[in-house]
Scaffold this motif. Structure first.
Motif, short mmCIF file in Angstrom:
data_model
loop_
_atom_site.label_atom_id
_atom_site.label_comp_id
_atom_site.label_asym_id
_atom_site.label_seq_id
_atom_site.Cartn_x
_atom_site.Cartn_y
_atom_site.Cartn_z
N UNK A 23 -0.02 13.46 -14.27
CA UNK A 23 -0.86 12.37 -14.74
C UNK A 23 -1.90 12.04 -13.68
N UNK A 24 -3.08 11.61 -14.11
CA UNK A 24 -4.14 11.25 -13.19
C UNK A 24 -4.10 9.74 -12.96
N UNK A 25 -3.76 9.30 -11.74
CA UNK A 25 -3.69 7.86 -11.48
C UNK A 25 -4.99 7.12 -11.78
N UNK A 61 9.70 14.06 -14.78
CA UNK A 61 9.09 14.54 -13.54
C UNK A 61 8.71 13.38 -12.62
N UNK A 62 8.23 12.31 -13.21
CA UNK A 62 7.91 11.11 -12.45
C UNK A 62 9.18 10.60 -11.76
N UNK A 63 10.27 10.52 -12.52
CA UNK A 63 11.54 10.07 -11.96
C UNK A 63 12.06 10.97 -10.86
N UNK A 64 11.94 12.27 -11.05
CA UNK A 64 12.39 13.22 -10.02
C UNK A 64 11.60 13.03 -8.73
N UNK A 65 10.30 12.82 -8.85
CA UNK A 65 9.48 12.62 -7.65
C UNK A 65 9.84 11.31 -6.95
N UNK A 66 10.11 10.26 -7.73
CA UNK A 66 10.52 8.99 -7.12
C UNK A 66 11.81 9.17 -6.33
N UNK A 67 12.77 9.89 -6.91
CA UNK A 67 14.03 10.13 -6.21
C UNK A 67 13.78 10.95 -4.95
N UNK A 68 12.87 11.91 -5.03
CA UNK A 68 12.51 12.71 -3.86
C UNK A 68 11.92 11.82 -2.76
N UNK A 122 14.91 1.46 -7.49
CA UNK A 122 14.87 0.44 -6.46
C UNK A 122 14.73 1.10 -5.10
N UNK A 123 13.93 0.47 -4.25
CA UNK A 123 13.77 0.94 -2.87
C UNK A 123 13.49 -0.28 -2.01
N UNK A 124 14.29 -0.49 -1.01
CA UNK A 124 14.26 -1.69 -0.17
C UNK A 124 14.23 -2.91 -1.07
N UNK A 125 13.22 -3.76 -0.96
CA UNK A 125 13.15 -4.98 -1.77
C UNK A 125 12.22 -4.84 -2.98
N UNK A 126 11.91 -3.61 -3.37
CA UNK A 126 11.02 -3.34 -4.49
C UNK A 126 11.83 -2.79 -5.66
N UNK A 165 0.82 -1.20 0.00
CA UNK A 165 0.00 0.00 0.00
C UNK A 165 0.86 1.26 0.00
N UNK A 166 1.98 1.24 0.72
CA UNK A 166 2.89 2.39 0.73
C UNK A 166 3.50 2.61 -0.64
N UNK A 167 3.89 1.52 -1.30
CA UNK A 167 4.45 1.61 -2.66
C UNK A 167 3.40 2.16 -3.61
N UNK A 168 2.18 1.65 -3.51
CA UNK A 168 1.08 2.12 -4.36
C UNK A 168 0.86 3.61 -4.18
N UNK A 169 0.87 4.09 -2.95
CA UNK A 169 0.66 5.51 -2.69
C UNK A 169 1.82 6.35 -3.24
N UNK A 170 3.06 5.85 -3.15
CA UNK A 170 4.20 6.58 -3.71
C UNK A 170 4.11 6.67 -5.23
N UNK A 171 3.67 5.59 -5.87
CA UNK A 171 3.49 5.61 -7.33
C UNK A 171 2.42 6.62 -7.70
#
Length: 175
Positions: free
Chosen positions: A78-80, A116-123, A139-143, A63-69
């Motif tokens: 973009x509208x999820x 912009x998507x990539x910049x937000x992921x890095x943030x 990559x983040x932890x085991x994802x 759920x945390x990964x989903x919210x970060x995406x």
């Protein structure tokens, strides 16, 4: 039997497989069904992730990964809700080891949104692993997360000026 696969290779395979599942009938005109699951039952094949076991950071739930995406998608303009999940949320059941999102957008919008998507992921703490010009890998932890954009490929029917934008996040387990 356990087969060890390199994270990037596994993520590329998962991205290709999930994209193939949603490509049939995925057009800009199909936005009316966006945000709905494919309606096909899919069993959650993996146990709930216990992320962070590899010492890379705090545990991350699906759920945390989903919210970060979703956050990164919104930041990228973009509208999820206009995207479509494949087997990550089939028949109302969330797959504990997969988050994905696919949408047909204008090529101009895809080209503008990817960085912009990539910049937000890095943030948000995701680590970048360059793959190519039209694919981003993080990559983040085991994802492991892959995001890509294609304008044309076998089995994809897109109009001129359209691109298929795909986000696939896979839990690879402790390792």
């Amino acid at each position: 039997m356990h087969i060890r696969v390199r994270p990037r290779a596994a993520a590329v395979i998962a991205l290709a497989a999930s994209s193939a599942l949603v490509l049939a009938g995925c057009t800009a005109a199909a936005d009316a069904g966006a945000g709905e699951s494919a309606g096909k039952p899919a069993a959650a094949t993996a146990a709930a992730p216990k992320a962070g076991q590899n010492g890379k950071g705090a545990p991350l739930t699906r759920d945390a990964v989903d919210e970060e995406v979703r956050s990164a998608l919104r930041t990228a303009g973009l509208d999820p809700e206009k995207g479509k999940a494949t087997n990550a949320e089939a028949a109302g059941t969330k797959n504990a080891s997969l988050v994905d999102w696919t949408a047909v957008v204008s090529t101009q919008q895809a080209d503008w949104a990817l960085p912009r998507f990539g910049q937000q992921l890095e943030h948000l703490g995701w680590t970048s692993h360059p793959v190519g010009t039209s694919t981003l890998s993080y990559e983040k932890t085991d994802w492991v997360l892959l995001v890509g954009s294609v304008k044309q490929a076998d089995g994809i029917v897109l109009r001129t000026g359209e691109s298929l934008l795909t986000v696939n996040v896979t839990y690879l387990g402790a390792g």
